[in-house]
Enzyme design. Structure first.
Site, PDB file in Angstrom:
ATOM      1  N   MET A  18     -10.392  -6.401   6.645  1.00 18.63           N
ATOM      2  CA  MET A  18      -9.499  -5.418   7.176  1.00 18.63           C
ATOM      3  C   MET A  18      -9.138  -5.603   8.448  1.00 18.63           C
ATOM      4  SD  MET A  18      -9.529  -2.966   4.909  1.00 18.63           S
ATOM      5  CE  MET A  18      -8.375  -1.695   5.971  1.00 18.63           C
ATOM      6  N   SER A  66       0.909  -1.166  -0.240  1.00 23.29           N
ATOM      7  CA  SER A  66      -0.048   0.059  -0.157  1.00 23.29           C
ATOM      8  C   SER A  66       1.034   1.219  -0.017  1.00 23.29           C
ATOM      9  CB  SER A  66      -0.875   0.041   1.385  1.00 23.29           C
ATOM     10  OG  SER A  66      -1.441   1.290   1.620  1.00 23.29           O
ATOM     11  N   ASP A  99      -5.049   2.491  -2.268  1.00 22.58           N
ATOM     12  CA  ASP A  99      -5.926   3.043  -1.621  1.00 22.58           C
ATOM     13  C   ASP A  99      -6.666   4.317  -2.098  1.00 22.58           C
ATOM     14  OD1 ASP A  99      -5.677   0.912   0.533  1.00 22.58           O
ATOM     15  OD2 ASP A  99      -3.789   1.752   0.891  1.00 22.58           O
ATOM     16  N   MET A 104      -9.566   6.925  -1.192  1.00 20.60           N
ATOM     17  CA  MET A 104     -10.371   7.388   0.055  1.00 20.60           C
ATOM     18  C   MET A 104     -11.386   8.724  -0.529  1.00 20.60           C
ATOM     19  SD  MET A 104      -8.070   7.019   3.056  1.00 20.60           S
ATOM     20  CE  MET A 104      -6.827   5.474   3.483  1.00 20.60           C
ATOM     21  N   HIS A 111      -8.395  -0.278  -3.949  1.00 27.20           N
ATOM     22  CA  HIS A 111      -8.933  -0.494  -2.821  1.00 27.20           C
ATOM     23  C   HIS A 111     -10.013   0.752  -2.447  1.00 27.20           C
ATOM     24  CE1 HIS A 111      -9.049  -0.998   2.199  1.00 27.20           C
ATOM     25  NE2 HIS A 111     -10.220  -1.156   1.575  1.00 27.20           N
ATOM     26  N   MET A 163     -12.205   2.708  -0.768  1.00 26.74           N
ATOM     27  CA  MET A 163     -12.936   3.273   0.666  1.00 26.74           C
ATOM     28  C   MET A 163     -13.808   4.387   0.302  1.00 26.74           C
ATOM     29  SD  MET A 163      -9.282   2.531   2.784  1.00 26.74           S
ATOM     30  CE  MET A 163      -8.269   2.585   1.342  1.00 26.74           C
ATOM     31  N   HIS A 206      -1.580  -2.398  -4.296  1.00 19.52           N
ATOM     32  CA  HIS A 206      -2.691  -2.155  -3.453  1.00 19.52           C
ATOM     33  C   HIS A 206      -2.782  -0.409  -3.422  1.00 19.52           C
ATOM     34  CE1 HIS A 206      -5.784  -2.917  -0.377  1.00 19.52           C
ATOM     35  NE2 HIS A 206      -5.330  -1.922   0.108  1.00 19.52           N
ATOM     36  N   ASP A 228      -5.504  -6.385   5.315  1.00 24.69           N
ATOM     37  CA  ASP A 228      -4.828  -5.012   5.147  1.00 24.69           C
ATOM     38  C   ASP A 228      -4.859  -4.220   6.299  1.00 24.69           C
ATOM     39  OD1 ASP A 228      -4.264  -2.670   3.857  1.00 24.69           O
ATOM     40  OD2 ASP A 228      -6.214  -2.257   3.088  1.00 24.69           O
TER      41      ASP A 228
HETATM   42  C1  DX5 Z   1      -5.954   1.671   5.519  1.00 23.22           C
HETATM   43  C2  DX5 Z   1      -5.511   1.174   4.197  1.00 23.22           C
HETATM   44  C3  DX5 Z   1      -4.347   0.258   4.175  1.00 23.22           C
HETATM   45  C4  DX5 Z   1      -3.352   1.070   4.866  1.00 23.22           C
HETATM   46  C5  DX5 Z   1      -2.009  -0.098   5.029  1.00 23.22           C
HETATM   47  O1  DX5 Z   1      -6.961   2.683   5.335  1.00 23.22           O
HETATM   48  O2  DX5 Z   1      -6.790   0.697   3.507  1.00 23.22           O
HETATM   49  O3  DX5 Z   1      -3.993  -0.137   2.987  1.00 23.22           O
HETATM   50  O4  DX5 Z   1      -2.738   2.136   4.629  1.00 23.22           O
HETATM   51  O5  DX5 Z   1      -1.030   0.735   5.456  1.00 23.22           O
HETATM   52  P1  DX5 Z   1      -0.450   0.020   6.977  1.00 23.22           P
HETATM   53  O6  DX5 Z   1       0.146  -1.450   6.371  1.00 23.22           O
HETATM   54  O7  DX5 Z   1       0.373   1.060   7.339  1.00 23.22           O
HETATM   55  O8  DX5 Z   1      -1.309  -0.233   8.032  1.00 23.22           O
HETATM   56 ZN    ZN Z   2      -5.849  -0.578   1.572  1.00 19.49          ZN
END
Ligand code: DX5
Ligand code: ZN
Length: 217
Positions: free
Chosen positions: A139, A9, A36, A38, A68, A70, A34, A173
């Site tokens: 998660m 990530s 992320d 948001m 991913h 979110m 991966h 994750d």
């Molecule tokens: C959390 C994300 C993860 C996260 C992973 O909101 O979906 O992918 O950032 O990072 P670490 O391994 O630092 O928790």
């Molecule tokens: Zn993630």
């Protein structure tokens, strides 16, 4: 060989150098990226969306992009993400009232499908959808931020799924790295996201080798 896939990530990487950070992590032995996304609604943070993914795609030919998502209303970004070159679209059970139509839409757009659950969500809710998806994401932190502490209480959910589905891809994750990967692999996780443990490591290649050897033991 390692039966786990490891995907970094890049949330806590230097996002002003996204392509070179992604390249550095792929060159270190990662299996996929991966990414992320948001939206500031489903989680209390913002990252990036499909325009960035579209720019990243040609710089990383052949690399598997798991998005991913979110985000609330995950249906909304399926086509833009497919058009941007995403390979897998992982959305959250909690984010939609109609997971089946979201799953159909993702497949019609030509992407693989992931379905995620947050720490407070019971694992049983995904059972009606397991046969329709390519991956279940359990998660191990509440999503929104990188670098949070691993929540081991989530691992029985992985075991519950693995006991019932031998072939299913089960991803973990949040807070996963050399110190926590063993517990995840033990209960049956085979797709491993690792963020700050890799990105902040002075030698990510070594961290990935360490993680693979822990899992292989
Ligand atoms: C959390 C994300 C993860 C996260 C992973 O909101 O979906 O992918 O950032 O990072 P670490 O391994 O630092 O928790
Ligand atoms: Zn993630």
């Amino acid at each position: 060989g390692c039966s786990c896939k490891i995907g970094p990530s890049i949330l806590n990487a230097d996002l002003s150098s996204l392509a070179s950070e992604c390249q550095r992590l792929m060159d270190s032995g990662s299996d996929y990226l991966h990414l992320d996304v948001m939206d500031g609604h489903f989680v209390p943070n913002l990252t990036f969306g499909h325009p960035i993914v579209k720019c990243l795609r040609p710089k990383m030919p052949g690399v598997f992009f798991e998005m991913h998502m979110m985000v609330e209303n995950p249906e909304r970004w399926v086509e833009p993400m497919a058009d941007a070159g995403a390979n897998m679209y992982t959305f959250h059970y909690e984010a939609t009232s109609d997971p089946v139509s979201c799953i159909r839409k993702i497949k019609e757009a030509g992407m693989k499908v992931g379905l995620g659950i947050n720490p407070p969500t019971d694992v049983e809710v995904v059972l009606p959808y397991v046969d329709m998806v390519d991956l279940i994401l359990v998660m191990t932190v509440n999503p929104g931020f990188g670098g949070q502490a691993f929540i081991a209480d989530c691992l029985p959910k992985v075991k519950y799924l693995r006991d019932r589905y031998k072939q299913l891809d089960i991803e973990v994750d949040g807070g996963v790295g050399p110190k926590t990967i063993q517990q995840c692999a033990e209960v049956g996780a085979n797709v491993i996201v690792s963020g700050s443990a890799l990105v902040k490591h002075e030698n990510p290649r070594k961290a990935i080798i360490d993680m693979r050897s822990i899992v292989d033991e």
